[in-house]
Design a protein around this motif. Structure first.
Motif, PDB file in Angstrom:
ATOM      1  N   TYR A   1      56.824 146.998  35.383  1.00 19.21           N
ATOM      2  CA  TYR A   1      57.080 146.854  36.818  1.00 19.21           C
ATOM      3  C   TYR A   1      55.882 147.377  37.618  1.00 19.21           C
ATOM      4  O   TYR A   1      55.375 146.702  38.521  1.00 19.21           O
TER       5      TYR A   1
ATOM      6  N   ARG B   1      59.174 139.768  42.124  1.00 18.19           N
ATOM      7  CA  ARG B   1      60.583 140.172  42.070  1.00 18.19           C
ATOM      8  C   ARG B   1      61.328 139.394  40.983  1.00 18.19           C
ATOM      9  O   ARG B   1      62.166 139.954  40.274  1.00 18.19           O
ATOM     10  N   GLN B   2      61.021 138.102  40.847  1.00 19.45           N
ATOM     11  CA  GLN B   2      61.674 137.297  39.817  1.00 19.45           C
ATOM     12  C   GLN B   2      61.268 137.751  38.414  1.00 19.45           C
ATOM     13  O   GLN B   2      62.094 137.796  37.504  1.00 19.45           O
ATOM     14  N   GLU B   3      59.986 138.111  38.263  1.00 24.89           N
ATOM     15  CA  GLU B   3      59.498 138.554  36.960  1.00 24.89           C
ATOM     16  C   GLU B   3      60.093 139.888  36.539  1.00 24.89           C
ATOM     17  O   GLU B   3      60.231 140.173  35.349  1.00 24.89           O
ATOM     18  N   THR B   4      60.416 140.719  37.525  1.00 30.15           N
ATOM     19  CA  THR B   4      60.894 142.074  37.213  1.00 30.15           C
ATOM     20  C   THR B   4      62.389 142.242  37.478  1.00 30.15           C
ATOM     21  O   THR B   4      62.904 143.350  37.387  1.00 30.15           O
ATOM     22  N   ASN B   5      63.082 141.151  37.781  1.00 29.47           N
ATOM     23  CA  ASN B   5      64.500 141.249  38.138  1.00 29.47           C
ATOM     24  C   ASN B   5      65.354 141.769  36.982  1.00 29.47           C
ATOM     25  O   ASN B   5      66.393 142.409  37.200  1.00 29.47           O
TER      26      ASN B   5
ATOM     27  N   LYS C   1      66.972 145.404  36.526  1.00 30.49           N
ATOM     28  CA  LYS C   1      68.267 145.853  37.042  1.00 30.49           C
ATOM     29  C   LYS C   1      69.358 145.830  35.981  1.00 30.49           C
ATOM     30  O   LYS C   1      70.422 146.422  36.159  1.00 30.49           O
TER      31      LYS C   1
ATOM     32  N   LEU D   1      65.669 149.780  44.378  1.00 28.89           N
ATOM     33  CA  LEU D   1      65.054 148.460  44.216  1.00 28.89           C
ATOM     34  C   LEU D   1      65.586 147.475  45.256  1.00 28.89           C
ATOM     35  O   LEU D   1      64.821 146.692  45.836  1.00 28.89           O
ATOM     36  N   ASN D   2      66.891 147.518  45.502  1.00 35.64           N
ATOM     37  CA  ASN D   2      67.484 146.648  46.519  1.00 35.64           C
ATOM     38  C   ASN D   2      66.977 147.009  47.917  1.00 35.64           C
ATOM     39  O   ASN D   2      66.741 146.128  48.751  1.00 35.64           O
TER      40      ASN D   2
ATOM     41  N   ASP E   1      63.590 145.474  48.426  1.00 37.17           N
ATOM     42  CA  ASP E   1      63.705 144.038  48.720  1.00 37.17           C
ATOM     43  C   ASP E   1      64.044 143.806  50.189  1.00 37.17           C
ATOM     44  O   ASP E   1      63.458 142.941  50.848  1.00 37.17           O
TER      45      ASP E   1
END
Length: 219
Positions: free
Chosen positions: A71, A136-140, A143, A154-155, A158
């Motif tokens: 991340y 964000r998509q790569e590290t989603n 969660k 994290l939220n 965003d």
């Protein structure tokens, strides 16, 4: 504050924030990795009375550590490319804008100069937002393994990013009219609001580093 100073200050502030963020995140990431190494060393040297539980905890630790390091490595890359974009896209446009403003004699010529700056800023913020969405998509998946507090932070990041993007877009949209009317105070107010949100975002990122380190320590 004259309009040129305001716009140049905005550009320097934009680039400076990313540079500061890049250096800060590199240092925080290094400290996190050092802590992780110490914890891993202690874990390997300590005797565990229950091998199954020990293996399970080590597996969880390794997975979280790998994802958290990834991340911040990706975040480092994002900050660096955003800084590069600021220098390659914004500063040439700012210089072009200044040159045209120096020779502008009509409102149409001023509007043309403002349009050049607006386009560069829209390109810059658009690229930044697209790269953040990709990041964000790569590290989603992080969660799926993080605890509730880490997910909450994290939220929050965003949400804050979305708010900064919206405010910055609003500033750029208003910039043309503000330049035509010479209303630098309106630009300054919006710029200050964005700067304040950026400072808050840096604080939240620091909190995320502390939370992730604590989470690893508690495994």
């Amino acid at each position: 504050m004259d309009l040129f100073s305001l716009l140049f200050g905005f550009a320097l502030g934009y680039a400076g924030k990313y540079l500061h963020s890049y250096v800060q995140k590199k240092g925080e990431n290094r400290a996190m990795m050092e802590d992780s190494g110490k914890i891993s060393h202690v874990s390997k040297s300590a005797e565990q009375p229950f091998e199954l539980e020990s293996h399970k905890r080590k597996s969880i630790y390794d997975k979280k550590s790998e994802q958290y390091h990834r991340y911040f490595n990706l975040l480092d890359d994002l900050a660096k490319t955003n800084l590069d974009d600021a220098y390659s896209l914004f500063f040439p446009a700012l210089n072009n804008f200044q040159q045209k403003m120096l020779t502008a004699e009509t409102q149409d010529q001023i509007a043309d100069a403002a349009a050049i700056l607006q386009k560069a800023l829209f390109d810059l913020i658009g690229r930044t937002n697209r790269k953040f969405i990709a990041f964000r998509q790569e590290t989603n998946a992080i969660k799926l393994i993080a605890n509730e507090e880490t997910i909450r932070i994290l939220n929050a990041i965003d949400i804050m990013h979305t708010d900064i993007f919206s405010r910055t877009t609003n500033l750029i949209q208003q910039m043309g009219d503000n330049i035509l009317t010479g209303d630098s105070e309106a630009l300054q107010k919006l710029s200050d609001e964005i700067s304040d949100e950026g400072e808050k975002l840096k604080t939240v990122h620091s909190n995320l580093v502390s939370q992730m380190r604590q989470e690893l320590n508690e495994i």
